[in-house]
Write a protein that holds these residues in place. Structure first.
Motif, PDB file in Angstrom:
ATOM      1  N   ASP A   1     -25.979  -3.988 -42.206  1.00 23.58           N
ATOM      2  CA  ASP A   1     -24.571  -4.304 -42.444  1.00 23.58           C
ATOM      3  C   ASP A   1     -23.599  -4.057 -41.231  1.00 23.58           C
ATOM      4  OD1 ASP A   1     -22.329  -4.137 -44.330  1.00 23.58           O
ATOM      5  OD2 ASP A   1     -22.442  -1.893 -44.547  1.00 23.58           O
TER       6      ASP A   1
ATOM      7  N   GLU B   1     -27.935  -3.478 -48.379  1.00 19.02           N
ATOM      8  CA  GLU B   1     -27.093  -2.356 -48.730  1.00 19.02           C
ATOM      9  C   GLU B   1     -27.164  -2.428 -50.274  1.00 19.02           C
ATOM     10  OE1 GLU B   1     -24.372  -0.222 -47.118  1.00 19.02           O
ATOM     11  OE2 GLU B   1     -26.004  -0.547 -45.521  1.00 19.02           O
TER      12      GLU B   1
ATOM     13  N   THR C   1     -19.900  -3.067 -45.847  1.00 20.57           N
ATOM     14  CA  THR C   1     -18.920  -3.420 -44.769  1.00 20.57           C
ATOM     15  C   THR C   1     -18.848  -4.989 -44.767  1.00 20.57           C
ATOM     16  OG1 THR C   1     -19.197  -1.342 -43.858  1.00 20.57           O
ATOM     17  CG2 THR C   1     -17.964  -3.066 -42.604  1.00 20.57           C
TER      18      THR C   1
ATOM     19  N   HIS D   1     -16.898   1.592 -45.345  1.00 19.86           N
ATOM     20  CA  HIS D   1     -17.186   1.615 -46.872  1.00 19.86           C
ATOM     21  C   HIS D   1     -17.940   3.062 -47.086  1.00 19.86           C
ATOM     22  CE1 HIS D   1     -21.646   0.388 -47.515  1.00 19.86           C
ATOM     23  NE2 HIS D   1     -21.393   0.514 -46.152  1.00 19.86           N
ATOM     24  N   HIS D   2     -17.858   3.808 -46.144  1.00 19.82           N
ATOM     25  CA  HIS D   2     -18.737   5.024 -46.553  1.00 19.82           C
ATOM     26  C   HIS D   2     -17.897   6.164 -47.362  1.00 19.82           C
ATOM     27  CE1 HIS D   2     -21.574   3.463 -43.479  1.00 19.82           C
ATOM     28  NE2 HIS D   2     -22.414   4.409 -44.055  1.00 19.82           N
TER      29      HIS D   2
ATOM     30  N   ASP E   1     -18.601  -0.037 -39.995  1.00 21.69           N
ATOM     31  CA  ASP E   1     -19.454   0.541 -40.978  1.00 21.69           C
ATOM     32  C   ASP E   1     -19.643   1.933 -40.715  1.00 21.69           C
ATOM     33  OD1 ASP E   1     -21.395   0.188 -43.222  1.00 21.69           O
ATOM     34  OD2 ASP E   1     -22.984   0.285 -41.727  1.00 21.69           O
TER      35      ASP E   1
END
Ligand SMILES: [Mn+2]
Length: 362
Positions: free
Chosen positions: A44, A180, A150, A128-129, A106
């Motif tokens: 990712d 992912e 991401t 996107h965490h 990421d």
């Protein structure tokens, strides 16, 4: 195309090119761009850097440096770098100049997942965490924790800007999304599926297959059997302990493998890599808050982060002694049981010692 609008609107925005326009405007003030991702970059991170590299070079015509923090150990990830001909500069060799903008993908600043200088100015964060870092003062922030990858966000930018994608780039972005979204329940949205669909026709399917089926080193099988021989269940939890890991990402692969055991709801694997205990936690629960569970477990000892179903963390090891390591393992086990509301109990071996010995005799 409707898909493009859907992706651009992932954050509830109406404008279809707002985010990427704003990012490009900020970056246009610089002479070059350095792209960063978290330590031991995964597909990712790599795919996101590939996408941004193409976006920035196409639209701004300025040089872009893709970096690598730590080693890439996982066979698939190494194959991705090789097959897609990624040119990655080791992070320690980057010349940090003020004229260059720094874009982090990421991951987020101050999460303990980078080896960049403490005071390095970051100009953009795309991630996107679920677990957040410090983004105060960063001019461009696009963090969407509901999005599965991401790479999906970056694909959205490329769609917004209507840029053609070379086959290798489409392959990289697609593999980033795909890797992912494996596991069940899927941590994905329709935007991830839309991005994957948009990329699909342009992928080089042979390259993709080569990456997905990367050849595995001998150490992989040795570590796998060690992990299986040291796996214990505690009700709905399975834990697995290995010694030295040949590569940091193997703890995650083992946790991914063990979470498929039909009798458990949580899996945890920990091994040693470069004076650190590297950990991965997985759950079958879509709203499991795995990242926060692992943060609780390592509190005061190390760092952790991630998503609802998947989390990773690491603890710097103070001593190499077997006793110190045993003590740390016992602390982590106790904390895991508490965090997951499991009564203190004796672990049951996944494979009994008797069976392990019998297997050796056959
Ligand atoms: Mn990611």
């Amino acid at each position: 195309m409707a898909l493009g609008n859907g992706l651009a609107g992932a954050n509830g925005e109406r404008s279809s090119s707002g985010k990427s326009d704003r990012l490009l405007k900020i970056l246009s003030k610089y002479e070059g761009v350095v792209l960063l991702s978290h330590i031991h970059p995964d597909p990712d991170s790599l795919g996101s850097m590939m996408g941004l590299d193409h976006l920035i070079r196409t639209k701004l015509n300025i040089p872009v440096t893709l970096t690598r923090d730590g080693f890439i150990g996982r066979a698939e990830n190494q194959a991705m770098v090789r097959c897609l001909k990624l040119n990655l500069t080791p992070i320690e060799e980057v010349d940090w100049e003020a004229k260059q903008a720094v874009v982090m993908v990421d991951s987020q600043p101050k999460t303990g997942r980078h080896t960049i200088p403490e005071d390095l100015k970051i100009h953009a964060v795309i991630d996107h965490h679920e677990t957040s870092g410090e983004t105060q003062g960063v001019p461009f922030v696009d963090i969407r924790s509901s999005v599965g990858a991401t790479c999906t966000i970056v694909t959205g930018y490329l769609m917004e800007q209507q840029i053609d994608l070379p086959a290798e780039l489409a392959t990289g972005l697609y593999y980033g999304i795909e890797s992912e979204l494996t596991g069940f329940p899927r941590e994905a949205t329709r935007f991830d599926d839309g991005a994957a669909m948009y990329l699909y026709l342009d992928i080089d399917k042979d390259l993709l297959a080569q990456i997905q089926n990367a050849r595995l080193p001998h150490s992989y099988f040795e570590t796998l059997i060690e992990a299986l021989q040291n796996s214990f269940t505690y009700g709905k939890l399975i834990t697995s302990w290995t010694g030295e890991l040949p590569q940091a990402e193997l703890a995650a692969e083992i946790a991914d493998f063990l979470i498929r055991f039909e009798e458990v709801e949580w899996s945890f694997c920990a091994g040693i890599y470069r004076e650190h205990l590297v950990m991965s936690l997985r759950t079958v629960h879509a709203d499991g808050r795995a990242a926060y569970v692992l943060q609780d477990v390592v509190k005061g000892l190390g760092r952790a982060g991630g998503h609802d179903r998947r989390a990773g963390g690491s603890i710097p090891l103070q001593s190499n002694s077997a006793t110190a390591l045993d003590q740390l393992r016992s602390t982590l086990r106790k904390r895991l049981l508490t965090a997951l509301d499991i009564d203190e109990c004796r672990g049951q071996r996944l494979v009994s010692k008797r069976e392990q010995l019998l297997n050796l005799q056959t």
